[in-house]
Design an enzyme around this catalytic site. Structure first.
Site, PDB file in Angstrom:
ATOM      1  N   GLU A 153       4.244   0.351   6.212  1.00  0.00           N
ATOM      2  CA  GLU A 153       3.126   1.304   6.265  1.00  0.00           C
ATOM      3  C   GLU A 153       2.416   1.388   4.928  1.00  0.00           C
ATOM      4  O   GLU A 153       1.180   1.508   4.879  1.00  0.00           O
ATOM      5  CB  GLU A 153       3.634   2.688   6.681  1.00  0.00           C
ATOM      6  CG  GLU A 153       2.532   3.704   6.994  1.00  0.00           C
ATOM      7  CD  GLU A 153       1.977   4.438   5.780  1.00  0.00           C
ATOM      8  OE1 GLU A 153       0.899   5.059   5.899  1.00  0.00           O
ATOM      9  OE2 GLU A 153       2.618   4.393   4.703  1.00  0.00           O
ATOM     10  N   ASP A 201       9.510   2.179   4.623  1.00  0.00           N
ATOM     11  CA  ASP A 201       9.195   1.723   3.262  1.00  0.00           C
ATOM     12  C   ASP A 201       8.609   2.850   2.430  1.00  0.00           C
ATOM     13  O   ASP A 201       8.098   3.849   2.954  1.00  0.00           O
ATOM     14  CB  ASP A 201       8.246   0.524   3.290  1.00  0.00           C
ATOM     15  CG  ASP A 201       6.885   0.846   3.898  1.00  0.00           C
ATOM     16  OD1 ASP A 201       6.840   1.627   4.869  1.00  0.00           O
ATOM     17  OD2 ASP A 201       5.859   0.306   3.419  1.00  0.00           O
TER      18      ASP A 201
END
Length: 448
Positions: free
Chosen positions: A169, A104
């Protein structure tokens, strides 16, 4: 006889010229393929809050298959796939290596970029513009490209190598790395060392991290009786919140002064930055201007180094920044400790007592690159979850002579730096995967 030799040499030269051009052309194609794969990954929009995780997973799996790597797709949370790839080592009894990266990225504001943030535009200076070019799709692909080179050279790892591509994350890693490290699958990996992300370096020395600051996301709320906009009185919500903001600003300045003076590195001080301010009484045209509101709140992103006195900071918050005596309250949206269960700071050793650190230094040097002084990472990464489980984890992203642009507009990475990073990871992975350990026999020349 001499004439015959000259003639023969001339013929051989003519025959070699096309081979040189062919070799050059082949190298250029390989170079173009490497950059194209990086661009393809960057073009997948995995920005929070709606990352296209499955498109990213499909791409990573296609690369894993092309390299004949084993793979698993894990969904600890539905809709958030975590990919675990494996290159088996010849001695599965030895602790393995984990190369971690996240899929991400943070959101981008397209109108404030010179090129669309998911176009992976390559400009005439060799810069690749894209969200994730530094943080941290570059690293995930560099792992794979390094393995591609090692396999092409017939290298055989002694230790098993795992690659994890984790979700979420950028929003704390709770549905990604945290759940992964809590799982039975993780326990079965028999890990010895973890590599995770670092930061770009503005000079010719790569930055490397052995610990990180922990996030304390704090919301302070002030309440008070509403009043007319012209009235002066004590303990209004806005007045009390402004007192707190001023106190926080002074503390922030004192910490920042230590960095500016060179007494502390950025990762060694407590940082505080306001993330939002919420106050006022809304109206159809904006806010009511002649009414002092009864509530006001502000949010702060606080980063706490592992060695900081956490209890002292908590007292400062409750007694000075949000005292109950001023009709104030506070809550943590996230509060992570940088200490283990015994109260010790969670850090990875960076001296000769840690063989993985020594191997990293040697491998980077062999790749004709340099390491800077070990640092505390100024923000937070998934590495904290690995360190909390007692594993050595090193933060490292090979980007030298590069402006630090993670989460910024116009994030980019120079293609030459990207290619150099692949060479560096090739050297590191080779060194780690060949390491026998104390008392073991040296690896064969084929393995080395």
């Amino acid at each position: 006889m001499k004439k015959i030799c000259r003639s023969t040499s001339f013929v051989l030269l003519l025959l070699l010229i096309p081979l040189c051009f062919l070799s050059s052309s082949t190298a250029e194609r390989k170079y173009d393929d490497i950059i194209s794969r990086f661009q393809e990954y960057l073009r997948i929009n995995t920005a929070q809050p709606n990352p296209d995780y499955f498109a990213a997973a499909e791409f990573i799996l296609s690369q894993a298959k092309s390299l004949s790597l084993e793979f698993q797709v894990l969904e600890f949370v539905k809709g958030k796939p975590l990919l675990l790839l494996k290159w088996p080592g010849s001695d599965p009894t030895l602790p393995s290596i984990l190369l971690n990266s996240h899929t991400d990225v943070v959101p981008a504001e397209p109108l404030k970029w010179s090129h669309p943030p998911f176009s992976a535009h390559l400009d005439s200076h060799g810069r690749i513009f894209a969200r994730g070019s530094q943080d941290m799709k570059c690293v995930g692909l560099q792992y794979l490209e390094a393995i591609r080179r090692l396999k092409a050279s017939s290298f055989r790892p002694l230790r098993s190598i795992y690659l994890s591509f984790v979700p979420d994350e950028e929003i704390g890693g709770h549905d990604g790395a945290e759940k992964f490290t809590d799982s039975d699958i993780f326990s079965s990996l028999n890990l010895g060392i973890v590599l995770d992300e670092g930061l770009a370096s503005t000079n010719d020395k790569y930055r490397v991290f052995y610990g990180e600051r922990s996030p304390w996301w704090l919301v302070i709320k002030a309440t008070g009786a509403p009043g007319h906009g012209s009235k002066l009185y004590d303990n209004s919500a806005m007045e009390n919140l402004l007192k707190s903001i001023e106190s926080i600003r002074r503390f922030r300045a004192s910490q920042f002064d230590l960095v500016k003076a060179g007494f502390r590195a950025e990762g060694e001080v407590v940082s505080v930055n306001m993330a939002f301010l919420k106050a006022g009484t809304p109206s159809p045209t904006g806010f009511v201007m002649n009414l002092q509101p009864s509530e006001a709140e502000a949010g702060f992103d606080i980063r706490v180094p592992p060695a900081a006195d956490e209890s002292a900071l908590e007292r400062r918050i409750s007694e000075e920044w949000a005292p109950f005596s001023r009709n104030m309250s506070f809550e943590f949206k996230q509060r992570v400790s940088g200490r283990d269960g015994t109260g010790k700071p969670v850090l990875t050793v960076t001296d000769l007592s840690n063989p993985w650190w020594a191997l990293l230094e040697e491998a980077v040097e062999k790749a004709n690159a340099k390491l800077g002084k070990p640092e505390i990472f100024p923000a937070s990464t998934d590495a904290r979850y690995f360190r909390q489980r007692g594993l050595p984890a090193i933060g490292f992203s090979p980007m030298a002579n590069t402006p630090i642009l993670l989460h910024d507009h116009n994030e980019f990475l120079d293609q030459a730096e990207y290619l150099k990073g692949i060479e560096v990871y090739e050297s590191i992975i080779k060194a780690y995967a060949s390491y026998v350990g104390p008392g073991g026999k040296e690896s064969s020349k084929d393995e080395l």
